[in-house]
Design a protein around this motif. Structure first.
Motif, short mmCIF file in Angstrom:
data_model
loop_
_atom_site.label_atom_id
_atom_site.label_comp_id
_atom_site.label_asym_id
_atom_site.label_seq_id
_atom_site.Cartn_x
_atom_site.Cartn_y
_atom_site.Cartn_z
N LYS B 50 0.75 -1.25 -0.02
CA LYS B 50 0.00 0.01 -0.03
C LYS B 50 0.99 1.31 0.05
O LYS B 50 0.41 2.35 -0.35
N ASN B 53 1.41 2.54 -4.07
CA ASN B 53 0.57 3.42 -4.44
C ASN B 53 -0.28 4.43 -3.75
O ASN B 53 -1.09 5.02 -4.08
N LEU B 55 -2.04 4.10 -1.22
CA LEU B 55 -3.26 3.76 -0.44
C LEU B 55 -2.93 4.17 1.04
O LEU B 55 -3.84 4.26 1.85
N LEU B 58 -4.68 6.77 3.18
CA LEU B 58 -6.02 6.73 3.73
C LEU B 58 -6.00 6.38 5.18
O LEU B 58 -6.92 6.79 5.95
N GLN B 59 -5.07 5.84 5.66
CA GLN B 59 -4.98 5.30 7.14
C GLN B 59 -4.88 6.67 8.00
O GLN B 59 -4.04 7.48 7.70
N ILE B 83 -2.62 10.71 -8.46
CA ILE B 83 -3.35 10.15 -9.39
C ILE B 83 -2.68 9.28 -10.42
O ILE B 83 -2.93 8.21 -10.83
N ARG B 86 -0.92 6.15 -8.99
CA ARG B 86 -1.93 5.33 -8.97
C ARG B 86 -2.19 4.63 -10.05
O ARG B 86 -2.63 3.35 -10.43
N LYS B 87 -2.41 5.56 -11.40
CA LYS B 87 -2.86 5.06 -12.68
C LYS B 87 -1.85 4.17 -13.09
O LYS B 87 -2.18 3.09 -13.98
N LEU B 91 -4.16 -2.81 -8.92
CA LEU B 91 -4.03 -3.83 -7.71
C LEU B 91 -5.06 -4.46 -7.60
O LEU B 91 -6.05 -4.42 -7.83
N PHE B 93 -6.70 -7.15 -4.91
CA PHE B 93 -6.87 -7.30 -3.35
C PHE B 93 -7.32 -8.78 -2.73
O PHE B 93 -7.42 -9.56 -3.96
N GLY B 163 -7.97 -3.45 -13.95
CA GLY B 163 -6.66 -2.90 -13.73
C GLY B 163 -5.83 -2.53 -14.82
O GLY B 163 -5.29 -1.54 -14.91
N ASN B 166 -6.34 0.51 -17.27
CA ASN B 166 -5.76 1.38 -17.13
C ASN B 166 -4.41 1.66 -17.71
O ASN B 166 -3.69 2.71 -17.52
#
Lengths: 307, 256
Positions: B50, B53, B55, B58-59, B83, B86-87, B91, B93, B163, B166
């Motif tokens: 994480k 990218n 992510l 967010l935590q 952005i 991440r593009k 990912l 999960f 994914g 993209n």
């Protein structure tokens, strides 16, 4: 039989009886209203009662049209104001606000829900009514002279005032429910969207709101049915005059609950008066139930489509 | 094995509150290879992924030190566009996270948010990537049905197609076969082997056999520490660290 099992059985029975009692109240209210309202239905046609706006109990005219239309007006105004306000607030709280801020704001909003309706009524009279008569209405009737802004009621006591006060009363509950609904949307699908390079707003709009849509609709319905039956605050600010159908948001409105609260018990001995008022109550009950059912219909439909 | 490194991690530390999750990690992830990050649960594998990218942003309550370079740009630098970063990465999960929309819209989601509006092109993209993950034949007649009706295995392949649509350079997999039946898992694994030609793949897994089947390069994490990294054959046949030896042979690590 031993004592423990006996106790278990007794408790179970008692709870069953109490449950039946609660449900039966609903049944008795519906039956009672209908029974009391039936004399007037026997004399006047339902069409006259529902669509005529002439309310002259002493002359035997019991047209409820004015009150029904007023209810719809006030509720519609309230919901139109409350929807964007509560939706965006709930989105901000859930998706954007830092945890600290959320922990402070959420209880404050819940507090709004607990304030007595009379307080809202007073607030309406002190703040909203003058605001409308001094600023909003002059502005609209001078600049935008088309329907539904043209009115000869300059007091400020109006459908709009009722709608505004109502919207403030219903939005805490709508926000609460939407907030809860948004929280049930799994964090991972937000991550999935963000991981594809979506912004937070794109994620909220295209994914979170979509996933939460049935629940959001339910929240609005809940607010709507509440707005429908709310009495005191609306009665205080909506004007409640018998002027005929409100044609503008600035006209006075006289919703059903206000009629019932204002007149029931002070009807003297005019024949059929109490029957007419109870018919109003019955109609209010029916309308609320109808809205609820339509809403649940929509909800079920959406849910089935999503699956 | 002389490949350019695509992702470089330099002295990365991650803290959740007072918990020190990743401790001074330095890794080079080679381009267009499959890198397997292995290790027991709770060793920080997912956290590391994480970070790549971002992510991790967010935590709540998270603190980072150190650097991560992707294509030689420091991803934690303020000027880096999250952005765009991440593009670059698709990912997957543990459980397939399909978006609440149709099969078609799931695949078209990425291209759409990045500005593609032409419906003909979108349709081509959707078809191409569904074929790429061998899902096209199964779903071509119901592209506009809700993606939630697919089986879990199909959903995970749909997520892969989403994914890839993209046009990323990197594919990140966070135990992507975790929720799948063996046959679906095998499909995903085979797909990864094919994708290796064109993409850099980082695969978090705690299935050792999977790592052995797929990995070109192996990173072994234990309790937030980097224990060992190297080409797969070396690490698997001749681990240098005793902890790696124990883990690979299925013994208790603490007693070693």
């Amino acid at each position: 039989m031993n004592r423990r099992r006996f106790k278990d059985l007794i408790v179970q029975r008692i709870m069953f009886i109490l449950c039946c009692f609660v449900i039966s109240i609903l049944f008795f209210i519906v039956m009672g209203l209908f029974y009391k309202a039936s004399p007037i239905l026997a004399i006047h046609s339902l069409r006259d009662l529902l669509f005529s706006s002439t309310w002259h109990p002493s002359k035997g005219n019991f047209g409820l049209g004015l009150f029904i239309v007023s209810t719809l007006w006030v509720t519609a105004i309230a919901i139109v104001i409350a929807i964007p306000l509560s939706l965006l607030t709930a989105i901000y709280l859930t998706e954007y606000a830092p945890k600290r801020m959320r922990e402070v704001l959420k209880p404050l909003i819940d507090l709004l829900a607990g304030i007595s309706p009379v307080i809202y009524g007073v607030w309406g009279i002190i703040a909203i009514v003058p605001l409308i008569s001094d600023y909003v209405m002059p502005f609209f009737s001078e600049r935008l002279t088309f329907f539904p802004f043209l009115s000869d009621n300059y007091t400020g006591y109006s459908a709009l005032a009722g709608g505004i006060v109502l919207s403030v009363m219903v939005f805490p509950i709508i926000i609460s429910v939407i907030h809860e609904v948004l929280e049930t949307v799994p964090f991972e699908i937000r991550e999935a969207s963000l991981a594809l390079g979506a912004t937070k707003w794109e994620t909220t709009r295209r994914v979170v709101l979509k996933k939460a849509r049935p629940g959001i609709v339910a929240a609005f319905i809940l607010g709507l049915t509440r707005a429908f039956g709310e009495t005191m605050a609306v009665l205080m600010v909506a004007g409640c005059s018998l002027h005929g159908f409100p044609k503008s948001v600035f006209d006075t409105a006289y919703p059903l609950p206000a009629l019932i609260a204002n007149t029931y018990g002070e009807m003297m001995s005019i024949p059929l008066y109490d029957s007419a008022v109870l018919l109003a109550a019955f109609i209010l009950l029916l309308m609320t139930t109808l809205f609820n059912m339509v809403a649940w219909g929509i909800l079920l439909h959406i849910e089935r489509k999503e699956r | 094995m002389e490949a350019k490194s695509h992702i470089k991690v330099r002295n990365l530390n991650v803290y959740y509150g007072s918990a020190h999750i990743l401790k001074d990690i330095t890794i080079d992830i080679p381009e267009k290879k499959i890198t397997a990050i292995i290790g027991p649960s709770g060793c920080g594998k997912t956290t590391l992924l994480k970070c790549f990218n971002r992510l991790i942003d967010l935590q709540d309550n998270v603190m980072l030190t150190g650097q991560v370079f992707v294509d030689d740009t420091d991803i934690f630098d303020n000027s880096t566009e999250v952005i765009q970063l991440r593009k670059k990465m698709g990912l997957l999960f543990q459980k397939p996270q399909i978006l609440p929309m149709s099969i078609y819209d799931n695949v078209a989601y990425g291209p759409r948010i990045h500005g593609l509006k032409n419906n003909k092109k979108l349709s081509e993209i959707v078809q191409h990537y569904l074929q790429e993950v061998s899902l096209w034949e199964e779903v071509k007649d119901r592209l506009h049905d809700s993606a939630a009706r697919l089986s879990v295995g199909q959903q995970q392949r749909l997520c892969l197609a989403r994914g890839l649509a993209n046009e990323p350079e990197i594919v990140l997999g966070d135990e992507p076969t975790y929720a799948l039946d063996p046959i679906s898992a095998e499909k995903i694994e085979k797909k990864f082997l094919e994708l290796r030609k064109n993409y850099t793949i980082v695969l978090v897994t705690h299935i050792l056999r999977q790592a052995k089947r797929l990995a070109d390069y192996v990173v072994f994490l234990y309790l937030g520490n980097l224990i060992e990294q190297g080409p797969a054959e070396e690490v698997f046949s001749n681990p240098r660290d005793s902890k790696t030896q124990s883990y690979l042979s299925g013994q208790f690590i603490t007693s070693a």
